[in-house]
Design a protein around this motif. Structure first.
Motif, PDB file in Angstrom:
ATOM      1  N   ILE A 267     -31.419 -30.210  -5.015  1.00 34.36           N
ATOM      2  CA  ILE A 267     -31.386 -30.013  -6.458  1.00 34.36           C
ATOM      3  C   ILE A 267     -30.657 -31.199  -7.083  1.00 34.36           C
ATOM      4  O   ILE A 267     -29.763 -31.791  -6.474  1.00 34.36           O
ATOM      5  N   GLU A 268     -31.067 -31.565  -8.296  1.00 29.12           N
ATOM      6  CA  GLU A 268     -30.523 -32.738  -8.960  1.00 29.12           C
ATOM      7  C   GLU A 268     -30.176 -32.420 -10.407  1.00 29.12           C
ATOM      8  O   GLU A 268     -30.777 -31.531 -11.032  1.00 29.12           O
ATOM      9  N   LEU A 269     -29.247 -33.189 -10.946  1.00 35.91           N
ATOM     10  CA  LEU A 269     -28.926 -33.165 -12.367  1.00 35.91           C
ATOM     11  C   LEU A 269     -29.112 -34.585 -12.877  1.00 35.91           C
ATOM     12  O   LEU A 269     -28.467 -35.519 -12.379  1.00 35.91           O
ATOM     13  N   ARG A 270     -29.996 -34.759 -13.857  1.00 34.33           N
ATOM     14  CA  ARG A 270     -30.239 -36.093 -14.412  1.00 34.33           C
ATOM     15  C   ARG A 270     -29.916 -36.063 -15.907  1.00 34.33           C
ATOM     16  O   ARG A 270     -30.421 -35.206 -16.638  1.00 34.33           O
ATOM     17  N   GLU A 271     -29.112 -37.035 -16.314  1.00 30.08           N
ATOM     18  CA  GLU A 271     -28.702 -37.100 -17.711  1.00 30.08           C
ATOM     19  C   GLU A 271     -29.052 -38.473 -18.270  1.00 30.08           C
ATOM     20  O   GLU A 271     -28.848 -39.497 -17.619  1.00 30.08           O
ATOM     21  N   GLY A 272     -29.568 -38.489 -19.491  1.00 31.17           N
ATOM     22  CA  GLY A 272     -29.905 -39.756 -20.119  1.00 31.17           C
ATOM     23  C   GLY A 272     -30.794 -39.528 -21.320  1.00 31.17           C
ATOM     24  O   GLY A 272     -31.099 -38.396 -21.713  1.00 31.17           O
ATOM     25  N   PHE A 273     -31.234 -40.638 -21.916  1.00 30.68           N
ATOM     26  CA  PHE A 273     -32.169 -40.546 -23.026  1.00 30.68           C
ATOM     27  C   PHE A 273     -33.564 -40.243 -22.482  1.00 30.68           C
ATOM     28  O   PHE A 273     -33.917 -40.665 -21.377  1.00 30.68           O
ATOM     29  N   PHE A 274     -34.333 -39.514 -23.258  1.00 26.87           N
ATOM     30  CA  PHE A 274     -35.609 -38.993 -22.782  1.00 26.87           C
ATOM     31  C   PHE A 274     -36.509 -40.095 -22.233  1.00 26.87           C
ATOM     32  O   PHE A 274     -37.058 -39.959 -21.141  1.00 26.87           O
ATOM     33  N   GLU A 275     -36.678 -41.166 -22.972  1.00 19.85           N
ATOM     34  CA  GLU A 275     -37.581 -42.232 -22.541  1.00 19.85           C
ATOM     35  C   GLU A 275     -37.096 -42.859 -21.233  1.00 19.85           C
ATOM     36  O   GLU A 275     -37.906 -43.223 -20.385  1.00 19.85           O
ATOM     37  N   ASP A 276     -35.784 -42.986 -21.072  1.00 21.51           N
ATOM     38  CA  ASP A 276     -35.250 -43.539 -19.821  1.00 21.51           C
ATOM     39  C   ASP A 276     -35.488 -42.587 -18.655  1.00 21.51           C
ATOM     40  O   ASP A 276     -35.794 -43.019 -17.533  1.00 21.51           O
ATOM     41  N   LEU A 277     -35.342 -41.284 -18.903  1.00 24.36           N
ATOM     42  CA  LEU A 277     -35.578 -40.300 -17.848  1.00 24.36           C
ATOM     43  C   LEU A 277     -37.039 -40.307 -17.404  1.00 24.36           C
ATOM     44  O   LEU A 277     -37.339 -40.159 -16.212  1.00 24.36           O
ATOM     45  N   LEU A 278     -37.942 -40.491 -18.350  1.00 21.44           N
ATOM     46  CA  LEU A 278     -39.363 -40.563 -17.998  1.00 21.44           C
ATOM     47  C   LEU A 278     -39.665 -41.750 -17.082  1.00 21.44           C
ATOM     48  O   LEU A 278     -40.602 -41.714 -16.292  1.00 21.44           O
ATOM     49  N   LYS A 279     -38.858 -42.790 -17.190  1.00 25.43           N
ATOM     50  CA  LYS A 279     -39.072 -43.995 -16.379  1.00 25.43           C
ATOM     51  C   LYS A 279     -38.306 -43.936 -15.061  1.00 25.43           C
ATOM     52  O   LYS A 279     -38.473 -44.826 -14.220  1.00 25.43           O
ATOM     53  N   SER A 280     -37.479 -42.926 -14.867  1.00 25.20           N
ATOM     54  CA  SER A 280     -36.680 -42.851 -13.641  1.00 25.20           C
ATOM     55  C   SER A 280     -37.545 -42.501 -12.442  1.00 25.20           C
ATOM     56  O   SER A 280     -38.698 -42.061 -12.582  1.00 25.20           O
ATOM     57  N   ASP A 281     -36.990 -42.683 -11.244  1.00 24.70           N
ATOM     58  CA  ASP A 281     -37.757 -42.503 -10.008  1.00 24.70           C
ATOM     59  C   ASP A 281     -38.230 -41.058  -9.864  1.00 24.70           C
ATOM     60  O   ASP A 281     -37.486 -40.110 -10.155  1.00 24.70           O
ATOM     61  N   PRO A 282     -39.451 -40.868  -9.396  1.00 26.07           N
ATOM     62  CA  PRO A 282     -39.920 -39.505  -9.130  1.00 26.07           C
ATOM     63  C   PRO A 282     -39.125 -38.868  -8.001  1.00 26.07           C
ATOM     64  O   PRO A 282     -38.491 -39.561  -7.205  1.00 26.07           O
ATOM     65  N   SER A 283     -39.160 -37.547  -7.934  1.00 28.24           N
ATOM     66  CA  SER A 283     -38.374 -36.841  -6.928  1.00 28.24           C
ATOM     67  C   SER A 283     -39.040 -35.516  -6.599  1.00 28.24           C
ATOM     68  O   SER A 283     -39.683 -34.900  -7.449  1.00 28.24           O
ATOM     69  N   ASP A 284     -38.864 -35.103  -5.346  1.00 30.61           N
ATOM     70  CA  ASP A 284     -39.358 -33.799  -4.906  1.00 30.61           C
ATOM     71  C   ASP A 284     -38.324 -32.705  -5.146  1.00 30.61           C
ATOM     72  O   ASP A 284     -38.563 -31.542  -4.866  1.00 30.61           O
ATOM     73  N   SER A 285     -37.154 -33.070  -5.670  1.00 33.59           N
ATOM     74  CA  SER A 285     -36.067 -32.121  -5.881  1.00 33.59           C
ATOM     75  C   SER A 285     -36.323 -31.241  -7.100  1.00 33.59           C
ATOM     76  O   SER A 285     -37.164 -31.539  -7.955  1.00 33.59           O
ATOM     77  N   TYR A 286     -35.543 -30.165  -7.187  1.00 34.92           N
ATOM     78  CA  TYR A 286     -35.502 -29.351  -8.393  1.00 34.92           C
ATOM     79  C   TYR A 286     -34.505 -30.016  -9.343  1.00 34.92           C
ATOM     80  O   TYR A 286     -33.369 -30.297  -8.955  1.00 34.92           O
ATOM     81  N   ILE A 287     -34.927 -30.265 -10.573  1.00 34.59           N
ATOM     82  CA  ILE A 287     -34.136 -31.108 -11.462  1.00 34.59           C
ATOM     83  C   ILE A 287     -33.819 -30.386 -12.773  1.00 34.59           C
ATOM     84  O   ILE A 287     -34.696 -29.785 -13.401  1.00 34.59           O
ATOM     85  N   LYS A 288     -32.556 -30.470 -13.167  1.00 32.06           N
ATOM     86  CA  LYS A 288     -32.129 -30.068 -14.495  1.00 32.06           C
ATOM     87  C   LYS A 288     -31.854 -31.338 -15.289  1.00 32.06           C
ATOM     88  O   LYS A 288     -31.103 -32.211 -14.845  1.00 32.06           O
ATOM     89  N   PHE A 289     -32.463 -31.453 -16.467  1.00 32.10           N
ATOM     90  CA  PHE A 289     -32.312 -32.631 -17.301  1.00 32.10           C
ATOM     91  C   PHE A 289     -31.356 -32.336 -18.455  1.00 32.10           C
ATOM     92  O   PHE A 289     -31.440 -31.278 -19.091  1.00 32.10           O
ATOM     93  N   ILE A 290     -30.471 -33.280 -18.711  1.00 34.18           N
ATOM     94  CA  ILE A 290     -29.603 -33.218 -19.888  1.00 34.18           C
ATOM     95  C   ILE A 290     -29.948 -34.418 -20.764  1.00 34.18           C
ATOM     96  O   ILE A 290     -29.755 -35.575 -20.359  1.00 34.18           O
ATOM     97  N   LEU A 291     -30.490 -34.148 -21.929  1.00 33.49           N
ATOM     98  CA  LEU A 291     -30.945 -35.209 -22.823  1.00 33.49           C
ATOM     99  C   LEU A 291     -29.808 -35.645 -23.743  1.00 33.49           C
ATOM    100  O   LEU A 291     -29.129 -34.818 -24.348  1.00 33.49           O
ATOM    101  N   LYS A 292     -29.654 -36.955 -23.875  1.00 30.65           N
ATOM    102  CA  LYS A 292     -28.618 -37.513 -24.744  1.00 30.65           C
ATOM    103  C   LYS A 292     -29.147 -37.862 -26.134  1.00 30.65           C
ATOM    104  O   LYS A 292     -28.394 -38.341 -26.983  1.00 30.65           O
TER     105      LYS A 292
END
Length: 371
Positions: A267-292
């Motif tokens: 499981i992962e937690l990814r935080e950042g601006f939406f457009e940057d998160l869309l460009k981040s590396d793909p993952s097979d993990s379960y992800i919770k996103f926190i948008l800035k």
């Protein structure tokens, strides 16, 4: 005697909209290998076998296959109890058949011990399933005020002759310490007035206490009063932790060994601006996103899921963005009322409901089916 201590399997659990059956099957496969390779003599399961009182068919099949492998193929006894997530009456079905095949599952209070022998003599196992305060007052003693009272009542006549092990499901706490043990919202039982914990000193006379209910592996007061924790991560609060099962060697002295369990997916937690998160590396993990971002992104989850197959939830670091919202944008497709309420809560509060909250809401909705 070499014992395996398991608890809080939560079979049938979902993480957001995703079933974890495949991940649970992967973990149980490793546990079966441990039972075989480490020459386990007896398996203890300290409650919360299933995630809900009415588990899905796949969860029932998964547990049945797991138990059958242990008792029929490996010919090892299993001692299990119900937890606060389980339905005691449903678990107790076919109890006589189970016991005749070395599977001892206890959903009701019965203080008669189960005795097994090794080269050092007999070992008495006491199984105390989870019991609510209301049920304890009705079935045991009307003067019971808290969970410490329950255990004081149940243990008051024990003689503690020979070696004795307790398997139970409770929030055991060293009453001489203040909040030493971690206890996050994803584990906390619903109670009023702080009466959800009990005094762990009541367990001091046992040779070992196999506890269930808290999801982090740790001991209380001493090494012999122990939570095995969950065998896999069920909450984003557990991102930095590791998971294991506990082996207990009960000889002239007790020795403890924790065996790691490898997750099929993390499981992962990814935080950042939406457009940057869309460009981040793909993952097979379960992800919770926190948008800035300082404004609500339209159809953010749908866009994220196009790249991240297991995107679980979205929250905003700046909750003030919801004050700017004019429209409530919720995808109604293939969602039940609970899922819709979860999305509405996220929209209003900026964070998702915890798994424990969702279980409680579902149980309220199914209250006419509860035991």
């Amino acid at each position: 005697m070499r014992l395996l201590h398991l608890s809080d399997l939560h079979l049938g659990k979902n993480l957001g909209p995703y079933s974890l059956i495949e991940e649970q099957n992967h973990a149980l496969g490793q546990i079966l290998e441990i039972i075989r390779d480490k020459k386990i003599d007896l398996v203890m399961i300290a409650g919360d076998i299933f995630d809900t009182s009415i588990p899905p068919a796949k969860a029932l099949d998964l547990y049945s296959d797991f138990i059958e492998k242990i008792v029929f193929d490996y010919k090892k006894p299993v001692l299990a109890i119900s937890g606060n997530h389980d339905s005691p009456k449903r678990l107790d079905i076919n109890r006589r058949f189970f016991r005749s095949n070395n599977y001892f599952l206890q959903g009701d209070i019965d203080m008669k011990p189960l005795s097994f022998e090794d080269e050092f003599g007999p070992i008495n196992f006491y199984l105390i399933p989870f019991i609510s305060l209301n049920k304890a007052r009705n079935d045991l003693d009307s003067s019971i005020e808290d969970f410490s009272d329950i255990y004081h009542y149940l243990l008051k006549d024990l003689k503690y002759e020979g070696r004795n092990i307790l398997i139970t499901h409770a929030y055991a706490r060293d009453m001489g310490e203040k909040n030493k043990e971690a206890y996050n919202d994803d584990q906390k039982p619903l109670s009023i007035g702080g009466s959800d914990f009990m005094d762990a000193s009541l367990f001091d006379k046992f040779d070992y206490v196999a506890l269930g209910h808290l999801h982090r592996a740790h001991f209380v007061r001493s090494e012999k009063i122990r939570y095995s924790g969950t065998f896999m991560k069920y909450s984003f609060d557990e991102i930095k932790g590791s998971k294991s099962v506990t082996i207990v060697d009960l000889k002239d002295k007790i020795s403890i060994e924790k065996i790691p369990i490898k997750a099929l997916r993390d499981i992962e937690l990814r935080e950042g601006f939406f457009e940057d998160l869309l460009k981040s590396d793909p993952s097979d993990s379960y992800i919770k996103f926190i948008l800035k971002d300082d404004y609500i992104i339209e159809n953010a989850m749908a866009k994220l899921k196009e790249k991240f197959d297991r995107a679980v939830s979205i929250s905003y670091a700046n909750r003030g963005v919801f004050d700017q919202a004019e429209d409530l944008d919720i995808n109604l497709e293939n969602k039940d009322l609970i899922e819709l309420f979860d999305e509405f809560y996220t929209y209003k509060m900026g964070d998702s409901l915890s798994d424990e909250d969702l279980v409680f809401i579902r149980r309220v909705g199914l209250c006419d089916q509860e035991d």
